[in-house]
Design a protein around this motif. Structure first.
Motif, PDB file in Angstrom:
ATOM      1  N   PRO A   1      67.099 -58.819  59.410  1.00 16.45           N
ATOM      2  CA  PRO A   1      67.216 -58.883  60.863  1.00 16.45           C
ATOM      3  C   PRO A   1      68.513 -59.572  61.300  1.00 16.45           C
ATOM      4  O   PRO A   1      68.893 -60.602  60.751  1.00 16.45           O
ATOM      5  CB  PRO A   1      65.977 -59.697  61.274  1.00 16.45           C
ATOM      6  CG  PRO A   1      64.990 -59.441  60.185  1.00 16.45           C
ATOM      7  CD  PRO A   1      65.804 -59.344  58.924  1.00 16.45           C
ATOM      8  N   TYR A   2      69.183 -58.952  62.254  1.00 18.77           N
ATOM      9  CA  TYR A   2      70.467 -59.460  62.744  1.00 18.77           C
ATOM     10  C   TYR A   2      70.385 -59.574  64.260  1.00 18.77           C
ATOM     11  O   TYR A   2      69.976 -58.636  64.947  1.00 18.77           O
ATOM     12  CB  TYR A   2      71.610 -58.537  62.344  1.00 18.77           C
ATOM     13  CG  TYR A   2      72.923 -58.883  62.999  1.00 18.77           C
ATOM     14  CD1 TYR A   2      73.643 -60.011  62.611  1.00 18.77           C
ATOM     15  CD2 TYR A   2      73.442 -58.098  64.027  1.00 18.77           C
ATOM     16  CE1 TYR A   2      74.842 -60.336  63.228  1.00 18.77           C
ATOM     17  CE2 TYR A   2      74.637 -58.421  64.640  1.00 18.77           C
ATOM     18  CZ  TYR A   2      75.338 -59.540  64.235  1.00 18.77           C
ATOM     19  OH  TYR A   2      76.515 -59.858  64.852  1.00 18.77           O
ATOM     20  N   GLU A   3      70.783 -60.720  64.797  1.00 19.33           N
ATOM     21  CA  GLU A   3      70.708 -60.977  66.232  1.00 19.33           C
ATOM     22  C   GLU A   3      72.095 -60.802  66.854  1.00 19.33           C
ATOM     23  O   GLU A   3      73.048 -61.465  66.454  1.00 19.33           O
ATOM     24  CB  GLU A   3      70.191 -62.398  66.478  1.00 19.33           C
ATOM     25  CG  GLU A   3      69.842 -62.694  67.918  1.00 19.33           C
ATOM     26  CD  GLU A   3      69.210 -64.064  68.072  1.00 19.33           C
ATOM     27  OE1 GLU A   3      69.974 -65.049  68.198  1.00 19.33           O
ATOM     28  OE2 GLU A   3      67.970 -64.160  68.031  1.00 19.33           O
ATOM     29  N   GLN A   4      72.200 -59.903  67.807  1.00 16.49           N
ATOM     30  CA  GLN A   4      73.464 -59.656  68.498  1.00 16.49           C
ATOM     31  C   GLN A   4      73.339 -60.042  69.968  1.00 16.49           C
ATOM     32  O   GLN A   4      72.376 -59.662  70.634  1.00 16.49           O
ATOM     33  CB  GLN A   4      73.873 -58.190  68.386  1.00 16.49           C
ATOM     34  CG  GLN A   4      75.191 -57.861  69.083  1.00 16.49           C
ATOM     35  CD  GLN A   4      76.362 -58.644  68.487  1.00 16.49           C
ATOM     36  OE1 GLN A   4      76.596 -58.577  67.291  1.00 16.49           O
ATOM     37  NE2 GLN A   4      77.075 -59.396  69.314  1.00 16.49           N
ATOM     38  N   GLN A   5      74.310 -60.770  70.449  1.00 17.49           N
ATOM     39  CA  GLN A   5      74.316 -61.209  71.841  1.00 17.49           C
ATOM     40  C   GLN A   5      75.473 -60.554  72.580  1.00 17.49           C
ATOM     41  O   GLN A   5      76.565 -60.365  72.050  1.00 17.49           O
ATOM     42  CB  GLN A   5      74.449 -62.735  71.926  1.00 17.49           C
ATOM     43  CG  GLN A   5      74.386 -63.282  73.351  1.00 17.49           C
ATOM     44  CD  GLN A   5      74.413 -64.805  73.383  1.00 17.49           C
ATOM     45  OE1 GLN A   5      74.396 -65.454  72.342  1.00 17.49           O
ATOM     46  NE2 GLN A   5      74.460 -65.373  74.575  1.00 17.49           N
ATOM     47  N   ILE A   6      75.206 -60.197  73.839  1.00 20.52           N
ATOM     48  CA  ILE A   6      76.187 -59.581  74.723  1.00 20.52           C
ATOM     49  C   ILE A   6      76.254 -60.401  76.009  1.00 20.52           C
ATOM     50  O   ILE A   6      75.229 -60.851  76.511  1.00 20.52           O
ATOM     51  CB  ILE A   6      75.807 -58.125  75.077  1.00 20.52           C
ATOM     52  CG1 ILE A   6      75.545 -57.304  73.816  1.00 20.52           C
ATOM     53  CG2 ILE A   6      76.864 -57.472  75.955  1.00 20.52           C
ATOM     54  CD1 ILE A   6      76.760 -57.028  72.983  1.00 20.52           C
ATOM     55  N   ILE A   7      77.461 -60.593  76.541  1.00 22.70           N
ATOM     56  CA  ILE A   7      77.592 -61.233  77.851  1.00 22.70           C
ATOM     57  C   ILE A   7      77.296 -60.178  78.922  1.00 22.70           C
ATOM     58  O   ILE A   7      78.020 -59.185  79.026  1.00 22.70           O
ATOM     59  CB  ILE A   7      78.998 -61.807  78.061  1.00 22.70           C
ATOM     60  CG1 ILE A   7      79.294 -62.897  77.033  1.00 22.70           C
ATOM     61  CG2 ILE A   7      79.135 -62.368  79.477  1.00 22.70           C
ATOM     62  CD1 ILE A   7      80.702 -63.488  77.150  1.00 22.70           C
ATOM     63  N   PRO A   8      76.232 -60.350  79.702  1.00 24.43           N
ATOM     64  CA  PRO A   8      75.927 -59.359  80.744  1.00 24.43           C
ATOM     65  C   PRO A   8      77.071 -59.239  81.748  1.00 24.43           C
ATOM     66  O   PRO A   8      77.695 -60.228  82.134  1.00 24.43           O
ATOM     67  CB  PRO A   8      74.666 -59.927  81.408  1.00 24.43           C
ATOM     68  CG  PRO A   8      74.053 -60.799  80.367  1.00 24.43           C
ATOM     69  CD  PRO A   8      75.213 -61.409  79.640  1.00 24.43           C
TER      70      PRO A   8
ATOM     71  N   GLU B   1      70.512 -63.695  82.875  1.00 28.38           N
ATOM     72  CA  GLU B   1      70.038 -64.244  81.616  1.00 28.38           C
ATOM     73  C   GLU B   1      70.864 -63.719  80.438  1.00 28.38           C
ATOM     74  O   GLU B   1      71.413 -62.615  80.500  1.00 28.38           O
ATOM     75  CB  GLU B   1      68.569 -63.881  81.403  1.00 28.38           C
ATOM     76  CG  GLU B   1      67.640 -64.388  82.494  1.00 28.38           C
ATOM     77  CD  GLU B   1      67.691 -65.896  82.639  1.00 28.38           C
ATOM     78  OE1 GLU B   1      67.725 -66.584  81.583  1.00 28.38           O
ATOM     79  OE2 GLU B   1      67.716 -66.382  83.783  1.00 28.38           O
ATOM     80  N   PRO B   2      70.961 -64.493  79.348  1.00 28.11           N
ATOM     81  CA  PRO B   2      71.637 -63.986  78.146  1.00 28.11           C
ATOM     82  C   PRO B   2      70.965 -62.706  77.656  1.00 28.11           C
ATOM     83  O   PRO B   2      69.746 -62.547  77.766  1.00 28.11           O
ATOM     84  CB  PRO B   2      71.459 -65.132  77.135  1.00 28.11           C
ATOM     85  CG  PRO B   2      71.263 -66.351  77.976  1.00 28.11           C
ATOM     86  CD  PRO B   2      70.512 -65.890  79.193  1.00 28.11           C
ATOM     87  N   PHE B   3      71.776 -61.795  77.129  1.00 30.04           N
ATOM     88  CA  PHE B   3      71.262 -60.527  76.619  1.00 30.04           C
ATOM     89  C   PHE B   3      71.352 -60.560  75.102  1.00 30.04           C
ATOM     90  O   PHE B   3      72.449 -60.588  74.538  1.00 30.04           O
ATOM     91  CB  PHE B   3      72.077 -59.352  77.173  1.00 30.04           C
ATOM     92  CG  PHE B   3      71.572 -58.004  76.752  1.00 30.04           C
ATOM     93  CD1 PHE B   3      70.627 -57.335  77.514  1.00 30.04           C
ATOM     94  CD2 PHE B   3      72.029 -57.400  75.586  1.00 30.04           C
ATOM     95  CE1 PHE B   3      70.152 -56.086  77.129  1.00 30.04           C
ATOM     96  CE2 PHE B   3      71.556 -56.159  75.196  1.00 30.04           C
ATOM     97  CZ  PHE B   3      70.622 -55.506  75.968  1.00 30.04           C
ATOM     98  N   ILE B   4      70.216 -60.577  74.432  1.00 30.15           N
ATOM     99  CA  ILE B   4      70.161 -60.693  72.973  1.00 30.15           C
ATOM    100  C   ILE B   4      69.217 -59.625  72.430  1.00 30.15           C
ATOM    101  O   ILE B   4      68.118 -59.425  72.955  1.00 30.15           O
ATOM    102  CB  ILE B   4      69.673 -62.097  72.547  1.00 30.15           C
ATOM    103  CG1 ILE B   4      70.599 -63.187  73.095  1.00 30.15           C
ATOM    104  CG2 ILE B   4      69.588 -62.194  71.023  1.00 30.15           C
ATOM    105  CD1 ILE B   4      70.082 -64.595  72.877  1.00 30.15           C
ATOM    106  N   ARG B   5      69.666 -58.929  71.378  1.00 34.47           N
ATOM    107  CA  ARG B   5      68.820 -57.961  70.697  1.00 34.47           C
ATOM    108  C   ARG B   5      68.774 -58.292  69.210  1.00 34.47           C
ATOM    109  O   ARG B   5      69.800 -58.612  68.605  1.00 34.47           O
ATOM    110  CB  ARG B   5      69.360 -56.539  70.878  1.00 34.47           C
ATOM    111  CG  ARG B   5      69.120 -55.938  72.246  1.00 34.47           C
ATOM    112  CD  ARG B   5      67.643 -55.597  72.438  1.00 34.47           C
ATOM    113  NE  ARG B   5      67.415 -54.870  73.683  1.00 34.47           N
ATOM    114  CZ  ARG B   5      67.165 -55.436  74.851  1.00 34.47           C
ATOM    115  NH1 ARG B   5      67.130 -56.755  74.925  1.00 34.47           N
ATOM    116  NH2 ARG B   5      66.951 -54.703  75.923  1.00 34.47           N
ATOM    117  N   THR B   6      67.589 -58.226  68.625  1.00 38.35           N
ATOM    118  CA  THR B   6      67.433 -58.384  67.184  1.00 38.35           C
ATOM    119  C   THR B   6      67.329 -57.000  66.555  1.00 38.35           C
ATOM    120  O   THR B   6      66.441 -56.219  66.902  1.00 38.35           O
ATOM    121  CB  THR B   6      66.191 -59.222  66.849  1.00 38.35           C
ATOM    122  OG1 THR B   6      66.335 -60.524  67.431  1.00 38.35           O
ATOM    123  CG2 THR B   6      66.036 -59.367  65.347  1.00 38.35           C
ATOM    124  N   LEU B   7      68.252 -56.706  65.646  1.00 42.96           N
ATOM    125  CA  LEU B   7      68.328 -55.396  65.009  1.00 42.96           C
ATOM    126  C   LEU B   7      67.875 -55.509  63.560  1.00 42.96           C
ATOM    127  O   LEU B   7      68.185 -56.487  62.885  1.00 42.96           O
ATOM    128  CB  LEU B   7      69.757 -54.865  65.061  1.00 42.96           C
ATOM    129  CG  LEU B   7      70.416 -54.849  66.446  1.00 42.96           C
ATOM    130  CD1 LEU B   7      71.863 -54.405  66.330  1.00 42.96           C
ATOM    131  CD2 LEU B   7      69.640 -53.952  67.401  1.00 42.96           C
TER     132      LEU B   7
END
Length: 269
Positions: free
Chosen positions: A50-57, A82-88
């Motif tokens: 699992p890898y967590e990627q964050q994006i600045i909205p 809010e912070p935008f984070i997805r776990t891939l």
């Protein structure tokens, strides 16, 4: 045709680590959708762990094909603070549509405040059921071009009325993005020839967020871009240039969005 990489790439946090796990492609929309859509984006990933990627909205609405409660759906991602984070994990892909900042209102047919800070299936707020289109987009063997064609074909089913006011707001947002000397909402109101209160009402209706947030978000993206350059950054000097009262003010704002102070993020990134 691929969309050229722009300054929005600084929204992808820790890009060196991201490049080891994900691939990002942007595709120009068809001629009929260019007035409303900035670009299509496709992310494909291979993550054994699992890898967590964050994006600045950013100040724009996205419609993405993803799983929602375990089912394929086209999801409206309203502009969020809010912070935008997805776990891939594993192997997968997602297609998204980035609308021009004020242009999704023509699709939604209502003020953007109704979806601000929310993720909601497109078919639940406008148009026909979206699950069939989403299922086609999420097929394992689908090509990038096929995904874009399915997405645009579904959007074609939604009645859209051109709105010249949206074009004016899009121009203001573009100015805030490009001009680092724009550091206050009042400057944006002056550029528009409007009172600040009127501009705030327009931004709430067309973006679901205020002009102060938009201006500061672009200046924080400028700060992230500086951290990605690889050379030591004069954070006190950059804070003054970007309109923050001092370095501590920039540090607080940056940390609230990214999760770490800018100097720490620069070392990590």
């Amino acid at each position: 045709m691929d969309e050229p990489v722009g300054r929005g790439e600084s929204a992808i946090l820790r890009p060196s680590a991201a490049a080891q796990h994900i691939g990002v492609r942007r595709i120009v929309p068809s001629e009929r959708w260019r007035p409303l859509i900035d670009y299509h984006w496709i992310v494909r990933w291979e993550c054994p762990e699992p890898y967590e990627q964050q994006i600045i909205p950013q100040p724009c609405v996205h419609v993405s094909a993803e799983l929602y409660d375990g089912q394929p759906r086209l999801l409206v991602n309203g502009i969020t603070r809010e912070p935008f984070i997805r776990t891939l994990a594993g192997t997968g892909h997602v297609l998204g549509v980035t609308f021009r900042p004020a242009s999704f209102r023509a699709v939604l047919g209502a003020d953007l405040s109704s979806v601000s800070g929310r993720v909601v299936p497109l078919g639940d707020v406008v148009g026909p059921d979206d699950s069939g289109a989403a299922a086609k987009i999420l097929r394992v063997d689908v090509t990038d071009e096929e995904m874009v064609a399915v997405m645009e074909s579904h959007l074609d089913l939604i009645p859209v009325v051109a709105d010249p006011d949206a074009d004016a707001i899009n121009s203001l947002v573009a100015a805030a993005e490009a001009d680092r000397s724009l550091i206050r909402a009042e400057q944006l109101a002056d550029l528009a020839g409007l009172s600040l209160r009127t501009l705030q009402r327009q931004f709430t209706a067309y973006l679901g967020i205020g002009p102060k947030w938009v201006v500061q978000r672009f200046r924080l993206l400028d700060a992230a871009a500086a951290a990605h350059e690889g050379a030591p950054t004069d954070w006190a000097g950059l804070a003054a240039e970007l309109g923050f009262s001092d370095q501590a003010h920039l540090t607080r704002a940056f940390t609230a969005v990214v999760g770490t102070p800018p100097a720490t993020y620069e070392r990590d990134a």
